[in-house]
Design an enzyme around this catalytic site. Structure first.
Site, PDB file in Angstrom:
ATOM      1  N   HIS A  39       0.934  -1.265  -0.135  1.00 42.08           N
ATOM      2  CA  HIS A  39      -0.166  -0.093  -0.005  1.00 42.08           C
ATOM      3  C   HIS A  39       0.894   1.084  -0.038  1.00 42.08           C
ATOM      4  O   HIS A  39       1.963   1.077   0.323  1.00 42.08           O
ATOM      5  CB  HIS A  39      -0.826   0.005   1.249  1.00 42.08           C
ATOM      6  N   HIS A 129       4.960   5.928  -2.066  1.00 41.19           N
ATOM      7  CA  HIS A 129       6.059   4.741  -2.418  1.00 41.19           C
ATOM      8  C   HIS A 129       5.204   3.651  -1.683  1.00 41.19           C
ATOM      9  O   HIS A 129       4.169   3.723  -0.893  1.00 41.19           O
ATOM     10  CB  HIS A 129       7.344   5.190  -1.810  1.00 41.19           C
TER      11      HIS A 129
END
Length: 185
Positions: A39, A129
């Site tokens: 995630h 990221h």
């Protein structure tokens, strides 16, 4: 409850994330994240009293519905990076190309609404990221540095259609995540 706000990668990208992690398996000192739980963290809230969760949900709904002027979008996941630097590595990550701008705007909206509730914003600039590993000690630092400099992996594309309030339960086998609430874009 230990909570964070996330954009979850779809299950079909887990194998690609695992493939990127394979390039680092020989790096001593790395602890890998579960690619099935991959995630982008928009905001980490930490420990939140259960009775405050409805207020947090309302704030997130307002951030998504009122503070951004776009709907679902597509994002490209790929490339490598580290935090805080190649000289002192704590986190190894896969980045976001297309869709990064929208994620930054979502982060700004979410952090602003949460700040109004008394949550502290992250001091660091938000870089979309997906954490793939954490470095526990520098035994494999040179391999990590070489891979980050030389590799440019593509994980894949994904549709971003919601933001989630996610609960993290720490356990002996690592954290386990579950969705508390989802907010469609």
């Amino acid at each position: 409850m230990r909570l964070f706000v996330s954009i979850d990668l779809p299950d079909d990208l887990a194998e690609s994330v695992d493939g990127v992690q394979d390039r680092f398996r020989d790096a001593d000192g790395l602890s890998f994240t579960d690619p099935r739980q991959a995630h982008v963290t928009l905001s980490f809230l930490g420990e939140v009293d259960e009775d405050r969760v409805p207020v947090v949900e309302d704030a997130l709904e307002s951030a998504v519905d009122d503070d951004i002027d776009f709907g679902a979008f597509e994002a490209e996941v790929g490339g490598l990076g580290v935090f805080p630097s190649l000289e002192y590595i704590r986190v190894v990550w896969v980045g976001v190309g297309d869709g990064a701008e929208e994620m930054v705007l979502l982060n700004d909206a979410v952090e602003s609404r949460l700040y109004d509730l008394g949550f502290s914003p992250d001091d660091n600039e938000f870089v979309p990221h997906i954490t793939i590993a954490r470095m526990k000690h520098a035994g494999g630092k040179e391999l990590v540095q070489r891979n980050v400099r030389e590799l440019d992996p593509t994980v894949g594309r994904m549709d971003v259609s919601e933001v989630r309030l996610t609960k993290s339960e720490l356990g002996a086998n690592g954290p386990r995540y579950s969705t508390v609430a989802a907010f469609p874009l």
